[in-house]
Design an enzyme around this catalytic site. Structure first.
Site, PDB file in Angstrom:
ATOM      1  N   HIS A 357      46.476   6.386   6.959  1.00  0.00           N
ATOM      2  CA  HIS A 357      46.234   5.106   7.610  1.00  0.00           C
ATOM      3  C   HIS A 357      47.537   4.412   8.053  1.00  0.00           C
ATOM      4  O   HIS A 357      47.690   3.972   9.191  1.00  0.00           O
ATOM      5  CB  HIS A 357      45.505   4.241   6.580  1.00  0.00           C
ATOM      6  CG  HIS A 357      44.761   3.110   7.162  1.00  0.00           C
ATOM      7  ND1 HIS A 357      43.745   2.484   6.498  1.00  0.00           N
ATOM      8  CD2 HIS A 357      44.883   2.481   8.332  1.00  0.00           C
ATOM      9  CE1 HIS A 357      43.279   1.522   7.240  1.00  0.00           C
ATOM     10  NE2 HIS A 357      43.944   1.507   8.366  1.00  0.00           N
ATOM     11  N   CYS A 669      47.435  20.197  22.976  1.00  0.00           N
ATOM     12  CA  CYS A 669      47.644  18.784  22.640  1.00  0.00           C
ATOM     13  C   CYS A 669      48.234  18.588  21.249  1.00  0.00           C
ATOM     14  O   CYS A 669      48.328  17.472  20.765  1.00  0.00           O
ATOM     15  CB  CYS A 669      46.346  18.006  22.768  1.00  0.00           C
ATOM     16  SG  CYS A 669      45.054  18.597  21.669  1.00  0.00           S
TER      17      CYS A 669
HETATM   18  C1  PEP Z   1      45.876  19.538  16.329  1.00  0.00           C
HETATM   19  O1  PEP Z   1      45.299  19.945  15.313  1.00  0.00           O
HETATM   20  O2  PEP Z   1      46.804  20.132  16.865  1.00  0.00           O
HETATM   21  C2  PEP Z   1      45.482  18.262  16.953  1.00  0.00           C
HETATM   22  C3  PEP Z   1      45.968  17.885  18.101  1.00  0.00           C
HETATM   23  O3  PEP Z   1      44.614  17.483  16.285  1.00  0.00           O
HETATM   24  P1  PEP Z   1      44.993  16.598  15.027  1.00  0.00           P
HETATM   25  O4  PEP Z   1      46.480  16.598  14.905  1.00  0.00           O
HETATM   26  O5  PEP Z   1      44.434  15.257  15.279  1.00  0.00           O
HETATM   27  O6  PEP Z   1      44.298  17.322  13.909  1.00  0.00           O
END
Ligand code: PEP
Ligand code: MG
Length: 746
Positions: A357, A669
């Site tokens: 958080h 991403c």
């Molecule tokens: C990932 O797992 O690379 C991703 C972009 O999602 P998060 O970091 O939110 O798990």
């Protein structure tokens, strides 16, 4: 000797209670000699010169403590350290490595057993017991020492006692990255007190204590009002609602009279308060409703607030021109609110991960943060500190030189960013003409504008769990529409990839704790959780579709998909949501649908899913975590985690090849998309769409505009022949530096 486990737990707990390192080490040696009934117990710790310094001893001459420093390899202690193996001798003196040091007066002792203390693969000390008798320690005794040394390594690893009782100059503590950037300021401790360690004591002045209780309530009520005001409009009203919860309890007559009754029964105020807080916390904990259940945390927090106020601990007065770094076990929203936002330059949490958080808030507010450092002792308010959120490191009492270095880094970064602003309107295109699409990752309304300002071409990942996390209950359809619409409006005409709720694992929702999972990363998270709670998913999908209306910008992204049936189940819900909304008369369009490729099992199934999906987005954070079996937020293994790992690169190449064979657009991403070395390799692999946090976008654009694709392809080819992540990094970095792009690594 009593039960090993029992004694171990007792010693480890006793030591953990002491605040000063010198008390800790003295407690260690005292408790061990008592438990094992030995004449001597000594703790040696390696100093910077790799000498073994006698740091504490029960039994050896006090004059020797801190004076005796054994050169590397010298004596029996040196033998233990160099062999990394216990040395257990009936008579130490007769061993060829025995080295007599007059100051210790150890000639009286014969038996010797030393075990190494090893942290992160390095010997950091040696624990020794000695006795007057000629006898070898039993296997059980030696095992006890070995086990204790392993516990001590955890306790001492981040706590270089060899430097003394005060924090050494430039003492460096490692944690995990919470939010990027460098913060230079002064410590403000946000320790929440230890109400639960208060013991019951007879009250000497009952009327006086009752009076104090009423004044305390008034004092804390005012404090909470003040904090709430300080929060201003920066964080959503729902976060400010936490303060409402505190006040409600403070004004609850049952709570107030519970404490009064405790005092009337003869307990002093802190004892009566502890009993009341325990009682109310247990009431909440026993509730079925997950939201109310989670409120027990607020009750604890409020209890400690009251206790601190009773102890006279006031929020430290900060001179108005001081830059503040909040440091504590878990810095809360109200701690953040208690510092004027323009003065808050960093956060350090002993607990938590990069996605807890506090880290989420820090990212949104642009405050550098380091999480999971483990408890740092000896900290004092106002001491200077550097928070390096880019590397997950904290520097305590920095020297003028180190301060100047960090200051320079921060300034260089600022001026680089300033220079890169000119690229904002220019396309991300390599010198040999290959264009790349750059998106941003966002999650809080606060970080929408920076993305646009940095020239983002859309939102590659909107983490919807973030608005859920800063709420205090599941947001309604209308509330979600309000949030999603702001993002879609801000990026009008550009694609926005909204991910359905990805909670569980490392992303807890305060009001819906997913408890009792032995292995949360492999548990009830992402689409597994939302498909099982399809009422939440239905509300969310309806809210997304309604927020987009007739615009075609929305893309829906599913996290953690690992099997075809999950896609089928989602498709059913998706169809249902569309027909519900159409029959309710909304003007909508069916958004495109994609998945995060982040569970390795998804990769081989891409051919099965090609006709069910419109696009793929690689979540390299989780993909690397699962491929390498390395918890992305565990500071103990974070040094081994590197997404530029041959296994990860090969799988990404496979994804890109499969996506291309099945005509599926693919983007990435995870954090890889903003790591300059990884970006070169991703380009070489054929990735043409990258999504990253807004702050990193200008640098990535600069890199792309500076590096010919042919060079990226050449480097990638070489990288695929290299078995070491470090070797791959060096290869790419050397080339980038030779092209004058060294500022990418500052
Ligand atoms: C990932 O797992 O690379 C991703 C972009 O999602 P998060 O970091 O939110 O798990
Ligand atoms: Mg993920």
């Amino acid at each position: 000797m009593k039960s090993v486990v029992h004694e171990l737990a007792r010693i480890v707990q006793t030591v953990a209670m002491a605040d000063l390192p010198i008390d800790q080490v003295n407690l260690i040696v005292e408790s061990i000699s008592e438990t094992m009934a030995v004449d001597v117990c000594s703790l040696y710790l390696a100093n910077e010169e790799r000498e073994m310094m006698l740091l504490a001893s029960h039994g050896l001459s006090a004059k020797a403590v801190r004076r005796v420093k054994l050169p590397p390899g010298k004596g029996l202690v040196g033998l233990v350290a160099s062999s990394r193996h216990p040395v257990n001798l009936a008579d130490g003196e007769s061993h060829p490595n025995y080295y007599y040091i007059a100051e210790t007066k150890e000639e009286r002792f014969h038996s010797f057993c030393g075990v190494p203390i090893v942290h992160a693969g390095k010997v950091i000390g040696v624990l020794v017991v000695q006795g007057r008798e000629i006898r070898q320690l039993s296997d059980e005794e030696q095992g006890f020492l070995v086990t204790l040394a392993a516990h001590l390594a955890l306790l001492l690893g981040n706590n270089p006692l060899a430097h003394g009782d005060t924090i050494g100059l430039n003492e460096r503590i490692s944690g995990v990255k919470g939010a990027p950037g460098i913060g230079i300021g002064h410590i403000k401790l946000s320790d929440h007190g230890e109400l639960y360690s208060v013991v019951d004591t007879a009250c000497e002045d009952i009327p006086g204590a009752l009076e104090d209780w009423l004044q305390l309530l008034e004092l804390v009520r005012n404090q909470i009002d003040h904090e709430r005001q300080a929060l201003g409009s920066e964080i959503t009203g729902s976060v400010a609602g936490i303060f409402g919860a505190y006040k409600m309890l403070l004004e609850d007559p049952t709570f107030v009279s519970y404490v009064e009754a405790g005092i009337r029964n003869g307990n002093w105020l802190p004892g009566a308060l502890r009993q009341a807080i325990q009682h109310f916390a247990e009431l909440f904990l026993a509730m079925d409703d997950p939201y109310l259940k989670a409120r027990h945390e607020d009750v604890h927090h409020l209890g400690n607030k009251l206790f601190n106020a009773w102890r006279g601990i006031k929020p430290v007065d900060i001179p108005s021109d001081t830059d503040i770094v909040l440091v504590g076990p878990a810095v809360s929203v109200s701690d953040i609110a208690s510092v004027p936002s323009e003065r808050l330059v960093g956060l350090v949490c002993f607990e938590g991960s990069g996605l807890s958080h506090t880290a989420v808030l820090a990212n949104a507010l642009g405050i550098p943060a380091v999480m999971g450092t483990g408890r740092i002792r000896r900290l004092v308010d106002n001491a200077s500190i550097i928070v390096d959120g880019n590397n997950g490191q904290v520097t305590l009492t920095p020297s003028e030189m180190v301060l100047a270095e960090y200051q320079k880094l921060a300034n260089d970064r600022r001026s680089l960013m300033k220079q890169l602003e000119r690229l904002r309107e220019l396309p991300a295109i390599t010198p040999d003409g290959t264009s790349v699409t750059l998106y941003t990752n966002t999650g809080l309304l606060a970080d929408i504008t920076p993305g646009l300002f940095s020239g983002s071409q859309g939102v590659g990942l909107y983490r919807t769990e973030i608005p859920f996390m800063v709420h205090d209950s599941f947001p309604s359809e209308e509330e979600q529409i309000g949030v999603y619409r702001q993002v879609l409006d801000a990026y009008k005409g550009k694609p926005v990839h909204m991910r359905t709720l990805d909670i569980g694992g490392d992303k807890p929702l305060p009001y819906f704790p997913v408890d009792n999972e032995e292995n949360p990363a492999l548990g009830w998270r992402g689409v597994r959780f939302t498909l099982d709670n399809s009422q939440l998913l239905m509300t969310q999908v309806r809210a997304m579709i309604r927020a987009a209306g007739t615009s075609e910008d929305l893309r829906i992204l599913l996290p953690m998909v690992s099997s075809t049936s999950e896609l089928d189940d989602f498709a059913e819900l998706f169809d249902d949501a569309m027909s519900q909304l159409e029959s309710e008369g909304y003007e909508i369009v069916r958004p495109k649908l994609g998945i995060m490729v982040e569970v390795p099992a998804a990769i081989s199934q891409i051919p099965f899913w090609a006709d069910k999906l419109d696009f793929l987005s690689i979540g390299s954070n989780d993909l690397s975590q699962y491929l390498l079996a390395l918890d992305r937020d565990n500071p103990r293994v974070s040094g081994r985690y590197d997404h530029v790992h041959p296994a990860v690169l090969m799988e990404i190449r496979r994804i890109v090849q499969l996506a291309s064979a099945h005509n599926l657009p693919v983007s990435i991403c995870g954090e890889m998309a903003s790591d300059p070395v990884a970006v070169v390799l991703l380009m070489g692999i054929g990735m043409r769409t990258l999504s990253m946090s807004a702050a990193k976008l200008p640098q990535v654009k600069w890199l792309i505009r500076s590096l010919p694709l042919t060079t990226a392809e050449k480097l990638t080819k070489q990288a695929f022949g290299c078995p070491y992540p470090a070797g791959i990094r060096k290869l790419v970095r050397d080339e980038l530096e030779s092209l004058g792009l060294q500022d990418l690594f500052s």
